[in-house]
Design a protein around this motif. Structure first.
Motif, PDB file in Angstrom:
ATOM      1  N   THR A  83      48.172  65.116  83.857  1.00 56.29           N
ATOM      2  CA  THR A  83      46.825  64.948  84.295  1.00 56.29           C
ATOM      3  C   THR A  83      47.498  65.424  85.559  1.00 56.29           C
ATOM      4  O   THR A  83      46.595  66.429  85.815  1.00 56.29           O
ATOM      5  CB  THR A  83      46.009  63.919  84.415  1.00 56.29           C
ATOM      6  N   PHE A  84      47.772  64.887  86.409  1.00 57.73           N
ATOM      7  CA  PHE A  84      47.659  65.828  88.011  1.00 57.73           C
ATOM      8  C   PHE A  84      48.687  67.684  87.244  1.00 57.73           C
ATOM      9  O   PHE A  84      47.834  67.880  88.297  1.00 57.73           O
ATOM     10  CB  PHE A  84      48.750  65.409  89.016  1.00 57.73           C
ATOM     11  N   ALA A  85      49.634  67.229  87.199  1.00 57.48           N
ATOM     12  CA  ALA A  85      50.444  68.366  86.423  1.00 57.48           C
ATOM     13  C   ALA A  85      49.863  69.758  85.862  1.00 57.48           C
ATOM     14  O   ALA A  85      50.311  70.868  85.824  1.00 57.48           O
ATOM     15  CB  ALA A  85      51.868  68.112  85.778  1.00 57.48           C
ATOM     16  N   GLY A  94      52.435  64.187  93.916  1.00 56.88           N
ATOM     17  CA  GLY A  94      51.744  63.621  92.680  1.00 56.88           C
ATOM     18  C   GLY A  94      52.092  62.447  91.946  1.00 56.88           C
ATOM     19  O   GLY A  94      51.413  61.376  91.899  1.00 56.88           O
ATOM     20  N   ILE A  95      53.290  61.829  92.287  1.00 58.93           N
ATOM     21  CA  ILE A  95      54.973  61.075  92.686  1.00 58.93           C
ATOM     22  C   ILE A  95      53.789  59.861  93.367  1.00 58.93           C
ATOM     23  O   ILE A  95      53.248  58.771  92.877  1.00 58.93           O
ATOM     24  CB  ILE A  95      55.450  60.994  92.827  1.00 58.93           C
ATOM     25  N   ILE A  96      52.865  60.842  94.339  1.00 62.10           N
ATOM     26  CA  ILE A  96      52.432  59.487  95.193  1.00 62.10           C
ATOM     27  C   ILE A  96      50.491  58.853  94.767  1.00 62.10           C
ATOM     28  O   ILE A  96      50.520  58.213  94.286  1.00 62.10           O
ATOM     29  CB  ILE A  96      51.720  60.063  97.117  1.00 62.10           C
ATOM     30  N   VAL A  97      50.035  59.810  94.071  1.00 60.65           N
ATOM     31  CA  VAL A  97      48.981  59.617  93.488  1.00 60.65           C
ATOM     32  C   VAL A  97      49.289  59.517  91.882  1.00 60.65           C
ATOM     33  O   VAL A  97      48.498  58.546  91.620  1.00 60.65           O
ATOM     34  CB  VAL A  97      47.943  61.359  93.142  1.00 60.65           C
ATOM     35  N   GLY A  98      49.772  59.676  91.291  1.00 60.98           N
ATOM     36  CA  GLY A  98      50.284  58.922  90.462  1.00 60.98           C
ATOM     37  C   GLY A  98      51.058  56.988  90.373  1.00 60.98           C
ATOM     38  O   GLY A  98      50.631  56.703  89.722  1.00 60.98           O
ATOM     39  N   SER A  99      51.332  56.904  91.230  1.00 64.26           N
ATOM     40  CA  SER A  99      52.148  55.775  92.127  1.00 64.26           C
ATOM     41  C   SER A  99      50.204  54.707  92.498  1.00 64.26           C
ATOM     42  O   SER A  99      50.614  53.155  92.227  1.00 64.26           O
ATOM     43  CB  SER A  99      52.680  55.848  93.011  1.00 64.26           C
ATOM     44  N   LEU A 212      39.246  56.779  85.493  1.00 67.03           N
ATOM     45  CA  LEU A 212      39.326  57.325  86.898  1.00 67.03           C
ATOM     46  C   LEU A 212      40.973  57.353  86.704  1.00 67.03           C
ATOM     47  O   LEU A 212      41.307  58.403  87.638  1.00 67.03           O
ATOM     48  CB  LEU A 212      38.920  56.051  87.204  1.00 67.03           C
ATOM     49  N   SER A 213      41.669  56.365  86.231  1.00 68.55           N
ATOM     50  CA  SER A 213      43.360  56.746  86.146  1.00 68.55           C
ATOM     51  C   SER A 213      43.681  57.909  86.234  1.00 68.55           C
ATOM     52  O   SER A 213      45.005  58.536  86.287  1.00 68.55           O
ATOM     53  CB  SER A 213      43.875  55.348  85.639  1.00 68.55           C
ATOM     54  N   ASP A 214      43.312  57.814  84.428  1.00 70.44           N
ATOM     55  CA  ASP A 214      44.056  59.124  83.729  1.00 70.44           C
ATOM     56  C   ASP A 214      43.066  60.361  83.840  1.00 70.44           C
ATOM     57  O   ASP A 214      44.103  61.578  84.218  1.00 70.44           O
ATOM     58  CB  ASP A 214      43.904  58.922  82.038  1.00 70.44           C
ATOM     59  N   ILE A 215      42.428  60.210  84.587  1.00 69.35           N
ATOM     60  CA  ILE A 215      41.745  61.556  84.796  1.00 69.35           C
ATOM     61  C   ILE A 215      41.128  62.378  86.365  1.00 69.35           C
ATOM     62  O   ILE A 215      41.112  62.719  86.599  1.00 69.35           O
ATOM     63  CB  ILE A 215      40.314  62.236  83.691  1.00 69.35           C
ATOM     64  N   VAL A 216      40.124  61.369  86.562  1.00 70.08           N
ATOM     65  CA  VAL A 216      39.904  61.888  87.866  1.00 70.08           C
ATOM     66  C   VAL A 216      40.311  61.569  89.161  1.00 70.08           C
ATOM     67  O   VAL A 216      39.608  62.870  89.501  1.00 70.08           O
ATOM     68  CB  VAL A 216      38.389  60.676  87.933  1.00 70.08           C
ATOM     69  N   VAL A 217      40.891  60.683  89.525  1.00 69.61           N
ATOM     70  CA  VAL A 217      41.305  60.194  90.524  1.00 69.61           C
ATOM     71  C   VAL A 217      42.528  61.866  90.298  1.00 69.61           C
ATOM     72  O   VAL A 217      42.630  62.890  91.245  1.00 69.61           O
ATOM     73  CB  VAL A 217      42.011  59.068  90.779  1.00 69.61           C
ATOM     74  N   PRO A 218      43.812  62.355  89.274  1.00 67.36           N
ATOM     75  CA  PRO A 218      44.406  62.854  89.502  1.00 67.36           C
ATOM     76  C   PRO A 218      44.031  64.475  89.487  1.00 67.36           C
ATOM     77  O   PRO A 218      44.139  65.394  90.366  1.00 67.36           O
ATOM     78  CB  PRO A 218      45.897  63.019  88.215  1.00 67.36           C
ATOM     79  N   LEU A 219      42.625  64.710  89.059  1.00 67.46           N
ATOM     80  CA  LEU A 219      42.049  66.055  88.432  1.00 67.46           C
ATOM     81  C   LEU A 219      41.845  66.199  90.298  1.00 67.46           C
ATOM     82  O   LEU A 219      41.606  67.327  90.812  1.00 67.46           O
ATOM     83  CB  LEU A 219      40.583  65.832  87.742  1.00 67.46           C
ATOM     84  N   PHE A 220      40.713  65.472  90.743  1.00 62.76           N
ATOM     85  CA  PHE A 220      39.995  65.801  92.149  1.00 62.76           C
ATOM     86  C   PHE A 220      41.448  65.960  93.430  1.00 62.76           C
ATOM     87  O   PHE A 220      41.232  66.945  93.749  1.00 62.76           O
ATOM     88  CB  PHE A 220      39.608  64.718  92.555  1.00 62.76           C
ATOM     89  N   PHE A 221      42.638  64.654  93.313  1.00 65.69           N
ATOM     90  CA  PHE A 221      43.289  65.440  94.254  1.00 65.69           C
ATOM     91  C   PHE A 221      44.385  67.145  94.134  1.00 65.69           C
ATOM     92  O   PHE A 221      45.122  67.708  94.830  1.00 65.69           O
ATOM     93  CB  PHE A 221      44.025  64.770  94.599  1.00 65.69           C
ATOM     94  N   ALA A 222      44.421  66.883  92.426  1.00 69.43           N
ATOM     95  CA  ALA A 222      45.218  67.838  92.243  1.00 69.43           C
ATOM     96  C   ALA A 222      44.989  69.780  92.554  1.00 69.43           C
ATOM     97  O   ALA A 222      45.029  70.766  93.044  1.00 69.43           O
ATOM     98  CB  ALA A 222      45.791  68.237  90.430  1.00 69.43           C
ATOM     99  N   LYS A 223      43.546  69.588  91.882  1.00 71.72           N
ATOM    100  CA  LYS A 223      42.202  70.399  92.413  1.00 71.72           C
ATOM    101  C   LYS A 223      41.580  70.587  94.014  1.00 71.72           C
ATOM    102  O   LYS A 223      41.890  71.202  94.056  1.00 71.72           O
ATOM    103  CB  LYS A 223      41.004  70.838  91.556  1.00 71.72           C
ATOM    104  N   ASN A 224      41.821  69.768  94.832  1.00 70.36           N
ATOM    105  CA  ASN A 224      42.174  69.663  96.091  1.00 70.36           C
ATOM    106  C   ASN A 224      42.399  71.049  96.815  1.00 70.36           C
ATOM    107  O   ASN A 224      42.483  71.667  97.762  1.00 70.36           O
ATOM    108  CB  ASN A 224      42.098  68.618  96.710  1.00 70.36           C
TER     109      ASN A 224
END
Length: 228
Positions: A83-85, A94-99, A212-224
Motif C-alpha cells: 500500500t505504501f509503495a 516505507g520500511i519503518i511504517v511497514g515494520s 488499519l495495518s494494510d490500508i489506513v496507516v500506510p496510506l496516511f504516511f505515504a500521502k503525507n
C-alpha cells in the motif's frame, strides 16, 4: 489558495471513500475466515480438547497461536509495504511504517483484542505479548514480510491484483487462527457457550486492525509525503 484547499479536501474525501471500500472488502473475507476458524476449533475441541487437561490445552493452543502470530507478521508487513509503495517510493520510510504496522497491529489483533474481549465475556484471561519474550523469532518473519512486500510492489499492477485476492484471504485467515488460539489458550476454555459473541469479537479483532495495518496507516504516511 482556494484551489489548493479544495484539492487537498478532494484527496481526503477520496481517502475516506477508499477506507470505507476497504472495510467493505475486508468484511466478507473476515466472515468466511472466522467461520472456518471456529469450525477448525470445533473439530479440535471434539476430537482432542474435551479429553485434555486445561494445562495441555493451554500448551497446544499457545504453540499454535505463536506459529500463526508469526505468520501473521509476514502478511501484515507485506500488505503495509504494498500500500505504501503505491503512493511513495521512499523505501526507508516505507520500511519503518511497514515494520511498525506489522508489530503493533498484529499484537492488537492477535493478543490485545482477544484478551480484552475474553475479559468482557467473563473469562479469566492472562496477557502474553510475544514482542517482549520472542523477539528473536519475530524479527526473521518481520524481515521476510517487509522484503516480500518490496518484491511484490515492484511487480506490474496487474500481477499485484492477482496476488492480493489470494494473499488477502490467507492474511485474514491466519490472523483469525492466531486470535482464536490466543483466546482459548489463554483462558477462554468455555468459548462454545458464548460462540455468538466470540464470532463478533473475532470479526472485530480481524477487520479493524487489518484494515488499519494494510490500508489506513500506510496510506496516511505515504500521502503525507506526497503532499509535502
Amino acid at each position: 489558495m482556494d484551489f489548493e484547499h479544495n484539492h487537498i479536501h478532494e484527496h481526503t474525501r477520496i481517502d475516506k471513500k477508499l477506507i470505507l471500500e476497504e472495510l467493505a472488502c475486508h468484511m466478507p473475507y473476515a466472515v468466511y475466515a472466522v467461520s472456518l476458524c471456529l469450525g477448525v476449533l470445533s473439530f479440535l475441541t471434539l476430537l482432542y480438547f474435551r479429553t485434555c487437561d486445561p494445562i495441555d490445552i493451554h500448551k497446544v493452543c499457545n504453540a499454535l497461536f505463536h506459529n500463526f502470530h508469526f505468520m501473521h507478521i509476514v502478511f501484515a508487513g507485506t500488505g503495509a509495504i504494498i500500500t505504501f509503495a503505491k503512493y511513495s517510493k521512499n523505501w526507508f520510510k516505507g520500511i519503518i511504517v511497514g515494520s511498525i504496522c506489522a508489530m503493533f497491529f498484529c499484537v492488537l489483533s492477535d493478543i490485545l483484542m482477544p484478551y480484552i474481549g475474553g475479559r468482557i465475556l467473563g473469562a479469566d484471561m492472562d496477557l502474553h505479548i510475544c514482542f517482549f519474550h520472542e523477539l528473536k523469532n519475530i524479527v526473521p518473519f518481520l524481515v521476510v514480510g517487509i522484503a516480500n512486500g518490496m518484491i511484490l510492489a515492484s511487480h506490474h499492477i496487474s500481477r499485484q491484483q492477482t496476488y492480493s485476492v489470494v494473499s488477502h484471504f490467507v492474511h485474514i485467515f491466519v490472523s483469525s487462527l492466531a486470535s482464536v488460539f490466543y483466546l482459548v489458550g489463554h483462558g477462554f476454555l468455555a468459548w462454545h457457550k458464548q460462540i455468538g459473541m466470540v464470532f463478533i469479537l473475532l470479526l472485530l479483532a480481524v477487520v479493524i486492525p487489518c484494515t488499519l495495518s494494510d490500508i489506513v496507516v500506510p496510506l496516511f504516511f505515504a500521502k503525507n509525503k506526497a503532499h509535502s
